[in-house]
Design an enzyme around this catalytic site. Sequence first.
Site, PDB file in Angstrom:
ATOM      1  N   GLU A 124     -31.622  37.611 -22.511  1.00 55.26           N
ATOM      2  CA  GLU A 124     -32.042  36.333 -23.075  1.00 55.26           C
ATOM      3  C   GLU A 124     -30.965  35.281 -22.831  1.00 55.26           C
ATOM      4  OE1 GLU A 124     -35.292  37.561 -26.405  1.00 55.26           O
ATOM      5  OE2 GLU A 124     -33.237  37.311 -27.155  1.00 55.26           O
ATOM      6  N   CYS A 137     -26.257  28.882 -22.850  1.00 50.43           N
ATOM      7  CA  CYS A 137     -25.647  30.089 -23.396  1.00 50.43           C
ATOM      8  C   CYS A 137     -26.086  31.283 -22.549  1.00 50.43           C
ATOM      9  CB  CYS A 137     -26.056  30.266 -24.858  1.00 50.43           C
ATOM     10  SG  CYS A 137     -25.344  31.727 -25.654  1.00 50.43           S
ATOM     11  N   CYS A 144     -25.048  45.481 -25.882  1.00 52.18           N
ATOM     12  CA  CYS A 144     -23.609  45.368 -26.138  1.00 52.18           C
ATOM     13  C   CYS A 144     -23.129  46.661 -26.778  1.00 52.18           C
ATOM     14  CB  CYS A 144     -23.314  44.190 -27.063  1.00 52.18           C
ATOM     15  SG  CYS A 144     -21.542  43.920 -27.360  1.00 52.18           S
ATOM     16  N   CYS A 148     -21.178  44.962 -33.478  1.00 46.34           N
ATOM     17  CA  CYS A 148     -20.845  44.099 -34.614  1.00 46.34           C
ATOM     18  C   CYS A 148     -22.018  44.123 -35.589  1.00 46.34           C
ATOM     19  CB  CYS A 148     -20.565  42.679 -34.134  1.00 46.34           C
ATOM     20  SG  CYS A 148     -19.117  42.559 -33.060  1.00 46.34           S
ATOM     21  N   CYS A 151     -24.752  41.217 -35.828  1.00 46.64           N
ATOM     22  CA  CYS A 151     -25.292  40.721 -34.573  1.00 46.64           C
ATOM     23  C   CYS A 151     -26.426  41.622 -34.097  1.00 46.64           C
ATOM     24  CB  CYS A 151     -24.190  40.659 -33.514  1.00 46.64           C
ATOM     25  SG  CYS A 151     -24.768  40.123 -31.888  1.00 46.64           S
ATOM     26  N   GLY A 193     -24.000  40.595 -25.066  1.00 46.54           N
ATOM     27  CA  GLY A 193     -22.918  41.314 -24.422  1.00 46.54           C
ATOM     28  C   GLY A 193     -21.536  40.772 -24.736  1.00 46.54           C
ATOM     29  N   GLU A 194     -20.530  41.590 -24.445  1.00 49.71           N
ATOM     30  CA  GLU A 194     -19.119  41.229 -24.560  1.00 49.71           C
ATOM     31  C   GLU A 194     -18.615  40.868 -23.159  1.00 49.71           C
ATOM     32  OE1 GLU A 194     -15.502  40.363 -24.738  1.00 49.71           O
ATOM     33  OE2 GLU A 194     -16.405  40.740 -26.714  1.00 49.71           O
ATOM     34  N   SER A 225     -16.516  33.644 -25.005  1.00 49.25           N
ATOM     35  CA  SER A 225     -16.303  34.122 -26.370  1.00 49.25           C
ATOM     36  C   SER A 225     -16.158  35.633 -26.365  1.00 49.25           C
ATOM     37  CB  SER A 225     -17.490  33.723 -27.264  1.00 49.25           C
ATOM     38  OG  SER A 225     -17.340  34.269 -28.568  1.00 49.25           O
ATOM     39  N   SER A 248     -13.863  35.525 -31.511  1.00 50.90           N
ATOM     40  CA  SER A 248     -14.738  35.726 -32.660  1.00 50.90           C
ATOM     41  C   SER A 248     -13.971  36.533 -33.714  1.00 50.90           C
ATOM     42  CB  SER A 248     -16.001  36.470 -32.195  1.00 50.90           C
ATOM     43  OG  SER A 248     -16.968  36.487 -33.203  1.00 50.90           O
ATOM     44  N   LEU A 249     -13.426  35.840 -34.703  1.00 51.15           N
ATOM     45  CA  LEU A 249     -12.530  36.477 -35.689  1.00 51.15           C
ATOM     46  C   LEU A 249     -13.320  37.067 -36.858  1.00 51.15           C
ATOM     47  CD1 LEU A 249      -9.563  37.030 -36.441  1.00 51.15           C
ATOM     48  CD2 LEU A 249      -9.562  34.810 -37.625  1.00 51.15           C
ATOM     49  N   ASN A 250     -13.970  36.208 -37.645  1.00 49.55           N
ATOM     50  CA  ASN A 250     -14.960  36.607 -38.670  1.00 49.55           C
ATOM     51  C   ASN A 250     -14.422  37.340 -39.881  1.00 49.55           C
ATOM     52  OD1 ASN A 250     -16.950  35.558 -36.886  1.00 49.55           O
ATOM     53  ND2 ASN A 250     -16.929  37.481 -35.771  1.00 49.55           N
ATOM     54  N   ASN A 324     -26.956  33.520 -39.117  1.00 47.43           N
ATOM     55  CA  ASN A 324     -28.397  33.421 -38.867  1.00 47.43           C
ATOM     56  C   ASN A 324     -29.063  34.750 -39.222  1.00 47.43           C
ATOM     57  OD1 ASN A 324     -28.473  30.713 -37.499  1.00 47.43           O
ATOM     58  ND2 ASN A 324     -27.036  31.772 -36.138  1.00 47.43           N
ATOM     59  N   CYS A 368     -27.188  31.966 -32.731  1.00 50.22           N
ATOM     60  CA  CYS A 368     -26.075  32.904 -32.587  1.00 50.22           C
ATOM     61  C   CYS A 368     -26.355  34.198 -33.352  1.00 50.22           C
ATOM     62  CB  CYS A 368     -24.805  32.240 -33.124  1.00 50.22           C
ATOM     63  SG  CYS A 368     -23.339  33.265 -33.038  1.00 50.22           S
TER      64      CYS A 368
END
Length: 394
Positions: A124, A137, A144, A148, A151, A193-194, A225, A248-250, A324, A368
């Site tokens: 996508e 994007c 992935c 996470c 996600c 994906g990473e 990212s 991406s810390l979070n 989201n 996201c």
Amino acid sequence: VANAGEAVKPRPRRPGPRPRNARLSSMPPSPEESRPNLYGLGRPGLRSFFEEAGAPPYHADQAFRWMYRAGRLDPSGWTDFPRPLRSRLGEIARVEEGSIVDRGEAADGTVKYRIAPADGDAVETVVLAQSGRVTLCLSSQVGCALECRFCLTGRMGLVRNLGPGEIVGQVALARSDRRLGDGPFNVVLMGMGEPLGNYDAVLEAVRILTDPEGFGLSHRRITLSTAGIAPAIERLGREPRRPRLAVSLNATTDAVRDRLMPVNRRYPIARLREACRAFARETGDRFTFEYVLLDGVNDGAADVARLARIARGHGAKINLIPYNPVPGRLDYRPTSRERTLEIRDRLAALGARVAVRWSRGAEARAACGQLAVEREGEGAASRRAPRPSQGRNP
């Protein structure tokens, strides 16, 4: 000198120079499934192909311009190629960018594409337009491996890496669908994906996108990212042509980040920060910390204070990202809008550079953390591929 009446024997002829493209013309046609796909090859790869085929290597630069700058994928239309070479290329190679198989549009103008890459599966891709600014994007993998917890892509597991052409092809397809406009646009590697888990393919795609005779994007218009593969961040800092970096810390403690992002167990926050320092030291570039706000998980007063200290320690900007939700699939709740604004203001008061990246495209599940593809006959989380080695142990 021959005597009169003697037959003159013809002199043996020296073998002449091999006709140009002789090797190419002698190559048998390749079956459809085995023909190499030229789309996604950079200049070195194209030179190797033409040299192996017995054609002059300067055709590599011509093919590069036709595929990426002009968007012409049929070699029969490459008018600066000799006619026999154009004909033969169609038999021994293919030039395929993939195809759009589905399209959804949200009320805010966000467009989500489901794209079938040339070599199978689906990913996508999202185009976001706001106030005249267009951002594309891109996905770098099908699924992935990092899992996470907030996600949806992580629920798929890793199916496979995308090749450079399958990454660049997403840009080409959105461009051909006239969604990128006539002006400059931005690219973010923040889809499925990473990116640093598919390091070599992603960097080759960046080189094609930023080549003046390719897509001609400035490298400052491309942002990558990462969830925090520390050695690959350091490797990225040594690249001569690289995208901007977002991390991406979070979470601000290992206990919380271990739970949200299993990659933290291998590269905890201290190791991640060490890699970020090395990147900044090597490049002189500033980078961004991304922080998805989860109600009651990482949005407390102590979290905010630690986040400000971390960002100030790196001179990094903070992008706050409202979570989201995906009802029935992911269990977290978004921090309220009022609390999000309070966090933004508190971070600013503590001396951090901060912005809120408000969600777009959520109603089309294009925001996201919402990208995922159900595979026919199996659940999105049911397939796992071996963990990628590229980027993890550079």
